[in-house]
Design an enzyme around this catalytic site. Structure first.
Site, short mmCIF file in Angstrom:
data_model
loop_
_atom_site.label_atom_id
_atom_site.label_comp_id
_atom_site.label_asym_id
_atom_site.label_seq_id
_atom_site.Cartn_x
_atom_site.Cartn_y
_atom_site.Cartn_z
CG ASP A 195 37.98 39.33 44.79
OD1 ASP A 195 36.97 39.98 45.13
OD2 ASP A 195 39.11 39.83 44.68
CE LYS A 246 38.23 45.66 47.96
NZ LYS A 246 39.14 45.13 46.93
CD GLN A 286 42.41 45.91 45.56
OE1 GLN A 286 41.82 45.51 46.54
NE2 GLN A 286 41.78 46.41 44.50
#
Ligand code: NAD
Length: 290
Positions: free
Chosen positions: A119, A52, A96
């Site tokens: 997200d 990422k 994460q």
């Protein structure tokens, strides 16, 4: 039959995004900023976070990683998130997953301000998506949708999703419903799965079961999006990645299919970058017109 080349499509979209980010910097002096919070030492998570960061660098997004030890308490993590919620220099926050077992993942995703929830897992953002008025859309389902748009008209199509997780299956079902597809959301307790699959124009497989979908499950000329990423041993005991669909078995029957790797994975990372860009605009009440 056609391979839906997610790697190539994502690469083209990343180039377009890079241009838009350059425009944002030149005209408004804004560089969108993403913070990724990584708890513990999960080797796969470390690789995902690194990838990422590399992509953010490539397109022109500023990214930082906040590393926390596996022993970090839930309260300390929530406090850390809160400090980023209140940090005017941060546009997007990603925690994460998976988290250590002593931390409640729902509490964590809900602690992220919905305006920085890159997200899209926060219950407010999922609720808005379910109501057909999304603010931000989870990256993997959004990537799948972009791939589908290259192959099929979704209006009135019949789509089945295998898997009802909060990160893939469920949001995918809302997204496709919003696109006027008729959606079946299947899961581990679904009966007659093979027959249901045969009745659908589109199959989105997200179960985590290697090569589960075989050719006798698939309607002629179906479009298949394979979200699964599973590591298995090949004949020579070498580790390989396969999807949830038996790719070589279904290939001659389908209209189009994503490969694993090189299908949904690169699109997920692209959508993370796009979501960061989008949040940075939304937070400042900016529209993309420069
Ligand atoms: P998960 O384990 O959270 O959920 C799996 C779902 O599959 C569950 O809802 C379960 O009910 C369903 N399921 C299990 N057995 C089934 C069966 N026999 N029939 C029908 N449904 C069944 O998984 P997840 O996090 O949604 O991930 C699914 C797969 O997608 C994994 O392989 C994961 O690695 C992959 N993934 C890929 C990306 C990407 O960017 N490409 C992103 C996220 C997840």
């Amino acid at each position: 039959m056609k391979i839906i080349n997610g790697k190539k499509i994502a690469s083209n979209l990343n180039e377009e995004l890079k241009d838009r980010l350059q425009g944002l910097k030149k005209n408004k002096n804004i560089v969108p900023t993403l913070v990724v919070i990584l708890i513990g030492n999960n080797p796969a998570s470390k690789i995902y976070v690194k990838n990422k960061q590399i992509k953010a660098d490539e397109v022109g997004i500023k990214s930082t990683v906040k590393m926390l030890s596996a022993e970090t308490s839930e309260k300390d993590l929530l406090d850390c998130i809160d400090s980023y919620n209140n940090d005017n220099d941060i546009d997007a926050i990603l925690v994460q997953l998976p988290l250590p077992s002593h931390i409640n993942a729902n509490k964590v995703t809900d602690a992220i301000s919905y305006e920085k929830d890159v997200d899209g897992f926060n219950s407010k953002n999922i609720g808005l998506l379910a109501q057909g008025r999304p603010y931000i859309v989870p990256c993997t389902p959004l990537g799948c949708l972009k791939l589908l748009h290259t192959e099929v008209n979704l209006i009135g199509s019949k789509a089945i999703i295998l898997g009802r997780s909060n990160i893939v299956g469920r949001p995918m079902s809302y997204l496709l419903t919003n696109q006027n597809a008729t959606v079946t959301l299947a899961h581990s307790k679904t009966k007659n799965l093979k027959e249901l699959c045969l009745d659908n124009d589109i199959i989105i497989a997200a179960t985590g079961i290697p090569k589960m979908v075989k050719s006798d499950w698939v309607k002629e000329k179906a479009v298949i999006i394979d979200v699964g990423i599973n590591q298995i041993d090949d004949k020579n005991h070498k580790k390989i990645l396969v999807g949830d669909v038996d790719y070589s078995d279904v290939f001659s029957k389908v209209k189009a299919i994503t490969p694993v790797p090189g299908g949904v994975g690169p699109m997920t990372i692209h959508c993370l970058m796009e979501n960061t860009f989008k949040l940075s605009l939304l937070r400042r009440n900016l529209k993309y017109n420069f």
